[in-house]
Each structure stands twice: as C-alpha cells, then as structure tokens.
Design a protein around this motif. Structure first.
Motif, short mmCIF file in Angstrom:
data_model
loop_
_atom_site.label_atom_id
_atom_site.label_comp_id
_atom_site.label_asym_id
_atom_site.label_seq_id
_atom_site.Cartn_x
_atom_site.Cartn_y
_atom_site.Cartn_z
N ALA A 84 -2.22 4.32 15.96
CA ALA A 84 -2.39 2.94 16.46
C ALA A 84 -1.04 2.28 16.73
O ALA A 84 -0.88 1.58 17.74
CB ALA A 84 -3.19 2.13 15.44
N CYS A 109 0.22 0.78 20.22
CA CYS A 109 0.61 -0.63 20.33
C CYS A 109 1.98 -0.78 20.99
O CYS A 109 2.23 -1.76 21.70
CB CYS A 109 0.64 -1.28 18.95
N ALA A 156 -3.20 -0.13 25.44
CA ALA A 156 -4.00 -1.35 25.43
C ALA A 156 -4.05 -1.99 26.81
O ALA A 156 -5.12 -2.43 27.26
CB ALA A 156 -3.43 -2.34 24.41
N CYS A 176 -11.40 -4.78 23.00
CA CYS A 176 -11.25 -4.70 21.54
C CYS A 176 -12.10 -3.57 20.97
O CYS A 176 -11.69 -2.86 20.04
CB CYS A 176 -11.65 -6.03 20.90
N PHE A 225 -10.32 -0.30 21.96
CA PHE A 225 -9.11 -0.08 21.18
C PHE A 225 -9.44 0.15 19.72
O PHE A 225 -8.75 0.91 19.03
CB PHE A 225 -8.16 -1.28 21.31
N GLY A 226 -10.51 -0.50 19.23
CA GLY A 226 -10.95 -0.24 17.87
C GLY A 226 -11.38 1.20 17.68
O GLY A 226 -11.23 1.77 16.59
N SER A 271 -7.86 2.80 17.13
CA SER A 271 -6.97 2.43 16.03
C SER A 271 -7.66 2.38 14.67
O SER A 271 -7.04 2.70 13.66
CB SER A 271 -6.35 1.05 16.31
N THR A 282 -8.63 -3.67 12.50
CA THR A 282 -8.91 -4.94 13.14
C THR A 282 -7.64 -5.72 13.44
O THR A 282 -7.51 -6.37 14.48
CB THR A 282 -9.87 -5.78 12.27
N THR A 338 -5.83 -4.31 16.40
CA THR A 338 -6.54 -4.68 17.62
C THR A 338 -6.19 -6.11 18.04
O THR A 338 -6.03 -6.39 19.23
CB THR A 338 -8.06 -4.54 17.42
N VAL A 360 -4.45 -6.11 21.70
CA VAL A 360 -5.26 -6.70 22.77
C VAL A 360 -5.00 -8.19 22.90
O VAL A 360 -4.96 -8.73 24.01
CB VAL A 360 -6.75 -6.44 22.53
N ALA A 379 -12.12 -8.40 17.65
CA ALA A 379 -11.30 -7.38 17.00
C ALA A 379 -11.99 -6.76 15.79
O ALA A 379 -11.71 -5.62 15.42
CB ALA A 379 -9.95 -7.96 16.58
N ALA A 410 -13.61 -3.22 15.51
CA ALA A 410 -12.82 -2.04 15.14
C ALA A 410 -13.24 -1.47 13.79
O ALA A 410 -13.07 -0.27 13.54
CB ALA A 410 -11.33 -2.39 15.12
#
Length: 422
Positions: free
Chosen positions: A66, A70, A75, A101, A104-105, A108, A111, A114, A118, A144, A147
């Motif tokens: 993650a 990032c 993202a 979200c 991406f959750g 990764s 939360t 995320t 994002v 988020a 996630a």
C-alpha cells in the motif's frame, strides 16, 4: 478483578500513557495480585506468542504494498478509470470517490491508507465540481472504510489470528458486504447531488474511455491477483501479500516509473513504523486476552449480560454494541484483540458461524473508524486536509445512518456473509 483491570487501564490512559503500556501493565497487575502462584514468565511467553502466528506476516507486506502504491500512480489511475464511466451522471464525482476507495481498499487493506491515497487527489476535484467541503470530507472518510470489508483487510487478519478462523474465508466473505456499502453510498450520492443540483461532468468520448481503461488495467490486477488467487487456492493470504508487494514494485518502479530505488528506503521506513505499532499492540493484546481468559472474565461478563441461554440475535446485538462503542474510542485492532475472546466462545456455542461473526465485527470496526469522538479516519482526514474536528464530522450523519441499516441487514441475513464460502 474486572473493575481493577479497567480502573488501571483508564487511569494510565488519563495520565497519557500509550495504549500498549496500559494493555501490558493492567493485566500484569491483576496476575500478580490475584494469581501469585502463576509464573510471571508466562506473561512474557504470551507477549512473544502474540506475534508468532504465521498469518501475521501478511500484515507488513500488505502495508508495504500500500505504501508503494501511495507513492506511485496507482490511486490516480484508478480514479481516472472510474471517473470516465460514471462522472457524467448525477453525483458522478462522488460515486467515483466511493468506487475508487473500494478498488484501492482491495489493494491496500487499510482504511487510513485509502483516505490518504484517494482523498488527497479527489478532494480538490469534488470541491471544484460543486460539492460542499464538509460533504466532501464525509464522503471520502466514509467510503474509505470499505477497505476493511474488501480483501485484503488487516482487521480481518487480526480477527483470524485471535479466533483461528480462516483468513481466506474472511477475505471472500467480506466481498458482498463491502459491495453492499458501496451500493448504498452510490444511491445516496446520486439523489443527494440531484437534490443539491450539483453539476454533472461532461460525457467523455469512447477514445478517452478506452485510454483510461488501458491505463487502469495494471492497477486492476491487484484485486484480481488477491481475490482470484485465494479463492482458486493458488496461494494463501500470506503468499498473496508477498505477491502484491512484488506486483507493486514491478508496476511502480519498472512500468509506471513513478518511484526510484532511492525512494524505497523512505517507503520501507514508513512501513516499519506502522508495522511496529501494529505488532506491539497485537503482542500486548495477547497478554491482555490471556489474563482475562484465565480469570474467566468473559464467562462472567457474558453470563451477566446475556443470561444462561442467549439467542443468536441477542449475542449479535451485544457484539455490535460493544465493538461499535469500543472502535469509536480505541483503534479497531486493539478492540478486536481484547473484545473478540469475550464473545467468540459463546457465539460459536450458540451456533453463530465464526465467519459471519467476523464480518459483523469487521463492519463495526469500520463504522467505529468514522464515529466520534476518536474514529481514526476522522483524525487522519483532519491532518491531511488541515481541517478542524467539527468540520470533518459535520457531514457524517447520513453515512452513519446507512451503515447502521447495513449492520441490521447483515445480522438479519447471514447468507450475505456466507454464500461465497459455502
């Protein structure tokens, strides 16, 4: 005994000691005071044993993956991909935020990661599209939390470590509840933006959509690798975490070229700090759980609350209340480690499926992360958006209400948690 345990913890927290200190000292004092014949070295063994589970290797690797993403372009590419397909409808930018979200959750498992990955690029787009600042922040931090329901959720890993439940089953079982939250949020965003007359984005051409899709193909490989790999039995959750790190490195370093080799020292240091904090809490939580189990506090507490023959519904309601309140004050990992051993034995004895219980626990952990006064997403958003506490929580009401309704649905219909693993 239970009163002494909680009094020491509260006193230490009031005196501004770190949570891990109170989680270690309080049970150790109880052990010495009430069980002087127990060898104190057993407490040390519990501290070490708390972080010895093989599945915990997945945690630093998912965090590392993650952090790499990032720092890279993953993202942004996911945002652009979702936006070209839904940006032109009412609430399109808001729905884009919620959907990104979720995606991406699924990469990764965090939360807070995320919110950062994002939220930073999306907040400006939302405000420029006509969304109010308070609505924007509430949307980001609420979306988020998906996630924690979508694999690879770190909270699910913690629950599995505490209970012995299958991490793979937890990951798969969280998919439908996670998508249910996304659906509720998307419908609300659509009608809310229509009511507030928020302008729609222009419809993009087929060529622009195709370009965004091509750019997102590689990032979309993350959830495919994790979910399909585990579901098909190709690799375990821990192996999936290792694969996700390798995939993130290949993607961001060699394909996107968004990070350089020298950046890995900074990224790895960030991962090490977060992992250390998580593992220390897990270790302290193991000691805490062992002492309260040895003292039979869970049996005493549940018998006084639930009675001799509690129904499944009563158990799940109390689980929901305890975790919702606990996670709104303390980090969800701490609450999962401490509270789960209290309810897990009696829930299983009453016929509640461990995975269904785990989804409810994880959902409450997710809700707690955006619930005042101390939800972790609230303070994350306050830091990265430089907004005061009250401004962050101002627009949370509708999302919390929807999440309460979803909790009731998940409790009432266990098959939503279990259909994919049966």
């Amino acid at each position: 005994m239970a009163l002494l345990l909680m009094s020491i913890m509260v006193l230490l927290l009031i005196l501004n000691f770190p949570m891990l200190v109170s989680m270690i000292i309080a049970p150790f004092v109880v052990l010495v005071q009430y069980y002087p014949n127990v060898n104190p070295f057993l407490a040390t063994q519990q501290l070490v044993g708390g972080v010895s589970a093989f599945v915990l290797l997945a945690v630093p690797m998912f965090i590392f993956a993650a952090d790499i993403m990032c720092a890279g372009q993953t993202a942004k590419r996911l945002l652009d991909f979702v936006e070209v397909f839904v940006g032109h409808i009412h609430g399109g930018m808001g729905i884009t935020t919620a959907a990104t979200c979720t995606l991406f959750g699924a990469i990764s498992g965090s939360t807070q990661a995320t919110v950062v990955a994002v939220g930073k690029p999306m907040k400006k787009r939302l405000v420029e599209s006509g969304y109010r600042d308070s609505d924007t922040i509430a949307l980001i931090i609420s979306s988020a939390i998906i996630a924690l329901l979508i694999p690879p959720s770190i909270s699910m890993i913690m629950y599995s470590v505490v209970t012995g439940a299958s991490v793979g089953d937890m990951f798969i079982a969280g998919l439908i509840p996670g998508l249910l939250i996304l659906s509720f949020f998307s419908v609300f965003i659509y009608f809310d933006s229509k009511r507030k007359n928020i302008p729609k984005s222009a419809t993009l051409s087929k060529a622009e959509r195709m370009k965004a899709f091509k750019d997102a193909i590689a990032p979309l490989g993350f959830p495919v690798i994790i979910f399909v790999g585990i579901y098909a039995g190709i690799f375990s959750p821990t192996e999936a975490a290792a694969v996700s790190v390798l995939y993130a490195v290949i993607l961001e370093l060699f394909i996107f070229k968004s990070i350089k080799l020298k950046d890995f020292e900074r990224i790895a240091l960030s991962t090490a700090v977060v992992t250390s904090a998580v593992f220390i809490l897990v270790s302290a939580g193991q000691l805490f759980s062992w002492v309260i189990s040895y003292a039979r506090i869970p049996q005493l507490l549940t018998s006084s609350l639930l009675g001799p023959n509690p129904s499944q519904l009563m158990i799940l309601v109390w689980v929901t209340i305890f975790f919702f309140i606990g996670c709104s004050f303390v980090d969800s990992i701490v609450v999962i480690i401490i509270v789960t051993p209290i309810f897990f034995p009696i829930a299983v004895a009453a016929g509640i499926h461990p995975i269904h219980l785990g989804i409810i626990v994880t959902l409450q952990a997710a809700i707690g992360s955006i619930t005042p006064p101390f939800g972790c997403n609230i303070f994350t958003a306050s830091a990265i958006f430089d907004r005061p506490f009250l401004a962050v929580i101002k627009g949370l009401g509708p999302y919390l209400l929807m999440l309460v309704v979803i909790s009731i649905i998940i409790i009432a219909f266990p098959w939503l948690s279990l259909v994919l693993i049966s």
